[in-house]
Design a protein around this motif. Sequence first.
Motif, PDB file in Angstrom:
ATOM      1  N   LEU A 145      49.922  40.586  42.753  1.00  0.00           N
ATOM      2  CA  LEU A 145      49.202  41.749  42.270  1.00  0.00           C
ATOM      3  C   LEU A 145      48.440  41.447  40.987  1.00  0.00           C
ATOM      4  O   LEU A 145      48.956  40.796  40.077  1.00  0.00           O
ATOM      5  CB  LEU A 145      50.175  42.911  42.039  1.00  0.00           C
ATOM      6  CG  LEU A 145      51.006  43.340  43.247  1.00  0.00           C
ATOM      7  CD1 LEU A 145      51.860  44.541  42.895  1.00  0.00           C
ATOM      8  CD2 LEU A 145      50.128  43.652  44.442  1.00  0.00           C
ATOM      9  N   GLN A 146      47.210  41.917  40.934  1.00  0.00           N
ATOM     10  CA  GLN A 146      46.391  41.834  39.737  1.00  0.00           C
ATOM     11  C   GLN A 146      45.366  42.966  39.818  1.00  0.00           C
ATOM     12  O   GLN A 146      45.281  43.684  40.817  1.00  0.00           O
ATOM     13  CB  GLN A 146      45.678  40.483  39.643  1.00  0.00           C
ATOM     14  CG  GLN A 146      44.683  40.228  40.784  1.00  0.00           C
ATOM     15  CD  GLN A 146      44.104  38.837  40.731  1.00  0.00           C
ATOM     16  OE1 GLN A 146      44.809  37.850  40.735  1.00  0.00           O
ATOM     17  NE2 GLN A 146      42.780  38.746  40.692  1.00  0.00           N
ATOM     18  N   ARG A 147      44.607  43.129  38.753  1.00  0.00           N
ATOM     19  CA  ARG A 147      43.607  44.181  38.754  1.00  0.00           C
ATOM     20  C   ARG A 147      42.459  43.793  39.684  1.00  0.00           C
ATOM     21  O   ARG A 147      41.887  42.702  39.567  1.00  0.00           O
ATOM     22  CB  ARG A 147      43.085  44.435  37.342  1.00  0.00           C
ATOM     23  CG  ARG A 147      42.168  45.659  37.228  1.00  0.00           C
ATOM     24  CD  ARG A 147      41.633  45.795  35.806  1.00  0.00           C
ATOM     25  NE  ARG A 147      40.854  47.010  35.657  1.00  0.00           N
ATOM     26  CZ  ARG A 147      41.347  48.168  35.248  1.00  0.00           C
ATOM     27  NH1 ARG A 147      42.631  48.264  34.932  1.00  0.00           N
ATOM     28  NH2 ARG A 147      40.572  49.236  35.133  1.00  0.00           N
ATOM     29  N   VAL A 148      42.089  44.684  40.598  1.00  0.00           N
ATOM     30  CA  VAL A 148      41.013  44.446  41.550  1.00  0.00           C
ATOM     31  C   VAL A 148      40.069  45.642  41.505  1.00  0.00           C
ATOM     32  O   VAL A 148      40.514  46.791  41.594  1.00  0.00           O
ATOM     33  CB  VAL A 148      41.558  44.276  42.993  1.00  0.00           C
ATOM     34  CG1 VAL A 148      40.411  44.048  43.974  1.00  0.00           C
ATOM     35  CG2 VAL A 148      42.557  43.139  43.065  1.00  0.00           C
ATOM     36  N   ASP A 149      38.793  45.381  41.344  1.00  0.00           N
ATOM     37  CA  ASP A 149      37.802  46.447  41.421  1.00  0.00           C
ATOM     38  C   ASP A 149      37.523  46.710  42.894  1.00  0.00           C
ATOM     39  O   ASP A 149      36.938  45.876  43.584  1.00  0.00           O
ATOM     40  CB  ASP A 149      36.520  46.053  40.687  1.00  0.00           C
ATOM     41  CG  ASP A 149      35.574  47.245  40.524  1.00  0.00           C
ATOM     42  OD1 ASP A 149      35.247  47.875  41.540  1.00  0.00           O
ATOM     43  OD2 ASP A 149      35.187  47.547  39.376  1.00  0.00           O
ATOM     44  N   LEU A 150      37.949  47.871  43.379  1.00  0.00           N
ATOM     45  CA  LEU A 150      37.912  48.137  44.810  1.00  0.00           C
ATOM     46  C   LEU A 150      36.480  48.232  45.333  1.00  0.00           C
ATOM     47  O   LEU A 150      36.183  47.794  46.446  1.00  0.00           O
ATOM     48  CB  LEU A 150      38.673  49.426  45.120  1.00  0.00           C
ATOM     49  CG  LEU A 150      39.229  49.571  46.538  1.00  0.00           C
ATOM     50  CD1 LEU A 150      40.053  48.364  46.922  1.00  0.00           C
ATOM     51  CD2 LEU A 150      40.062  50.831  46.658  1.00  0.00           C
ATOM     52  N   ARG A 151      35.571  48.778  44.531  1.00  0.00           N
ATOM     53  CA  ARG A 151      34.183  48.864  44.994  1.00  0.00           C
ATOM     54  C   ARG A 151      33.540  47.489  45.064  1.00  0.00           C
ATOM     55  O   ARG A 151      32.723  47.218  45.956  1.00  0.00           O
ATOM     56  CB  ARG A 151      33.383  49.799  44.086  1.00  0.00           C
ATOM     57  CG  ARG A 151      33.499  51.268  44.507  1.00  0.00           C
ATOM     58  CD  ARG A 151      32.521  52.136  43.772  1.00  0.00           C
ATOM     59  NE  ARG A 151      32.796  52.200  42.352  1.00  0.00           N
ATOM     60  CZ  ARG A 151      32.604  53.286  41.601  1.00  0.00           C
ATOM     61  NH1 ARG A 151      32.148  54.396  42.149  1.00  0.00           N
ATOM     62  NH2 ARG A 151      32.853  53.267  40.319  1.00  0.00           N
ATOM     63  N   LEU A 152      33.906  46.607  44.130  1.00  0.00           N
ATOM     64  CA  LEU A 152      33.385  45.244  44.194  1.00  0.00           C
ATOM     65  C   LEU A 152      33.908  44.530  45.432  1.00  0.00           C
ATOM     66  O   LEU A 152      33.159  43.847  46.139  1.00  0.00           O
ATOM     67  CB  LEU A 152      33.771  44.473  42.935  1.00  0.00           C
ATOM     68  CG  LEU A 152      33.397  42.988  42.918  1.00  0.00           C
ATOM     69  CD1 LEU A 152      31.888  42.814  43.041  1.00  0.00           C
ATOM     70  CD2 LEU A 152      33.917  42.314  41.656  1.00  0.00           C
ATOM     71  N   ALA A 153      35.204  44.673  45.717  1.00  0.00           N
ATOM     72  CA  ALA A 153      35.782  44.050  46.911  1.00  0.00           C
ATOM     73  C   ALA A 153      35.114  44.582  48.179  1.00  0.00           C
ATOM     74  O   ALA A 153      34.808  43.812  49.101  1.00  0.00           O
ATOM     75  CB  ALA A 153      37.287  44.306  46.955  1.00  0.00           C
ATOM     76  N   LEU A 154      34.858  45.893  48.231  1.00  0.00           N
ATOM     77  CA  LEU A 154      34.206  46.485  49.400  1.00  0.00           C
ATOM     78  C   LEU A 154      32.777  45.980  49.529  1.00  0.00           C
ATOM     79  O   LEU A 154      32.309  45.691  50.643  1.00  0.00           O
ATOM     80  CB  LEU A 154      34.225  48.011  49.279  1.00  0.00           C
ATOM     81  CG  LEU A 154      33.645  48.792  50.463  1.00  0.00           C
ATOM     82  CD1 LEU A 154      34.365  48.438  51.754  1.00  0.00           C
ATOM     83  CD2 LEU A 154      33.724  50.295  50.194  1.00  0.00           C
ATOM     84  N   ARG A 155      32.095  45.829  48.400  1.00  0.00           N
ATOM     85  CA  ARG A 155      30.725  45.319  48.430  1.00  0.00           C
ATOM     86  C   ARG A 155      30.698  43.888  48.941  1.00  0.00           C
ATOM     87  O   ARG A 155      29.817  43.499  49.730  1.00  0.00           O
ATOM     88  CB  ARG A 155      30.143  45.386  47.024  1.00  0.00           C
ATOM     89  CG  ARG A 155      28.705  44.962  46.884  1.00  0.00           C
ATOM     90  CD  ARG A 155      27.753  45.994  47.434  1.00  0.00           C
ATOM     91  NE  ARG A 155      27.230  45.638  48.742  1.00  0.00           N
ATOM     92  CZ  ARG A 155      26.431  46.412  49.442  1.00  0.00           C
ATOM     93  NH1 ARG A 155      26.068  47.590  48.977  1.00  0.00           N
ATOM     94  NH2 ARG A 155      25.982  46.031  50.619  1.00  0.00           N
ATOM     95  N   GLN A 156      31.661  43.074  48.512  1.00  0.00           N
ATOM     96  CA  GLN A 156      31.730  41.691  48.982  1.00  0.00           C
ATOM     97  C   GLN A 156      31.984  41.631  50.483  1.00  0.00           C
ATOM     98  O   GLN A 156      31.414  40.794  51.189  1.00  0.00           O
ATOM     99  CB  GLN A 156      32.824  40.942  48.220  1.00  0.00           C
ATOM    100  CG  GLN A 156      32.499  40.712  46.747  1.00  0.00           C
ATOM    101  CD  GLN A 156      33.673  40.201  45.947  1.00  0.00           C
ATOM    102  OE1 GLN A 156      34.834  40.330  46.367  1.00  0.00           O
ATOM    103  NE2 GLN A 156      33.404  39.608  44.795  1.00  0.00           N
ATOM    104  N   VAL A 157      32.839  42.524  50.976  1.00  0.00           N
ATOM    105  CA  VAL A 157      33.111  42.575  52.415  1.00  0.00           C
ATOM    106  C   VAL A 157      31.862  42.994  53.180  1.00  0.00           C
ATOM    107  O   VAL A 157      31.519  42.410  54.216  1.00  0.00           O
ATOM    108  CB  VAL A 157      34.281  43.543  52.692  1.00  0.00           C
ATOM    109  CG1 VAL A 157      34.390  43.845  54.181  1.00  0.00           C
ATOM    110  CG2 VAL A 157      35.586  42.945  52.184  1.00  0.00           C
TER     111      VAL A 157
END
Length: 436
Positions: A145-157
Amino acid sequence: MDFVLWVLSLSLAGTCAGICLWIRAYRAVEGLTQDRARLEQRLSLAAEAHLKALAVVEAEVRRLTAEDANKGEVIQALGRELRTPLTTIMGFGQLLRTHAEADRLTTRQSQGLRQIEAAGGVLLALIEEADDFVVSGDARAAPFLQRVDLRLALRQVCDGLEPQAKTAGLTLACPDAQAGLGVMADPVHVRRILRRLVANALHHSPPGATVRMTATRQGDRVTVDVHDPARQPEEATARPFQPLDGQDARGGTALGLGAAQRLAERMGGRLHAAHDAWGATTFSFTLPAAGADLAAMDRAQATVLYVEDNPANVALMRHAVETMGLTLHAATTGPEGLELARVLGPDVILLDLGLPGLDGYAVKAALDADPLTRDIPVMAVTGAGAPADRRRGRAAGFDAYLTKPLDLNALTDALSRLLSQSRKVGGLDGDRRQRA
């Protein structure tokens, strides 16, 4: 007298007949014994041939297994090598996006940056899919576990799946990669789940449709909704998650619903689907929100040592760290890093594991053995992101473990946490050397 002779004749005839029968029986037994011996010999030869064939098959299996293992190692090594330049590409893209208003990018520059981000997303998707193939999509790996920017992860996907969407004649309506929706999760697992949800929506959407995605925060939870448009009303009861168990649209192995749900639950989240009477389905992926951003904490005079042999990554880290108000010193080899750690007594050490000669694990062991450096927090920054690699990093005692390409928000959060821990340990003496 005649009677006696007749009896003797019968006796003699019986004796001769018995002898003849015995001889026949003996010959028959002898023949059967020889037949059994020949049969046993044939069986022995057949068994020996089968054992030899089995040994050949086992040797071939061992050879193929070794070849597969070597191929897997080559694929993972290639992935680690690709993550290093990808860190530079995506990292500077994040920096440019973060400071877009201050730097006043032109429309053409913004469009070019968007193309760079999209290409980076495609490369990241290919690397992580290759990693999943090597580890057989093992969903049992414990999350880191670490801090993840969910919108950035979704954008990368979305960037990674954009070519597939265009081929199918579909549109991906993905939110911009803006900061502010941080969650505590495993970034690799998050992207795996999101990639599967979006790919599933693409598989079920008719040409010309739009797959919409939204990311919102409610209280201490952040949710990504993937809206899957229906083909026909009669599909309403049969469609939710149907292709997620078994084969994906391209015929490869897929992350199934059960595995995806277990991954979400291990990260403290949940995954569920809801569909309406017209067959449209919404997949909701919810995770616990990260705590308050620690980026604003007082970091006056804080010093960071970065041990990395790639100049582009050093340049990226220098930009990122200086934006946080920190001072960065860099070393390009393990021995140089150990010397600077003793001389500078930095507040935090960022350590690449794939250093030439003295690798990161050897450097970490040497830091732990030296009274001047053993209390300095050390963060691994590496392209080795497989579950086995991260387990090894945890066993080596790293205070944090970030995989390339870096999420700069996760880097900021981890640095802030380690700086806070460093100050609680006891601080530095007048020469900025860590107290023993």
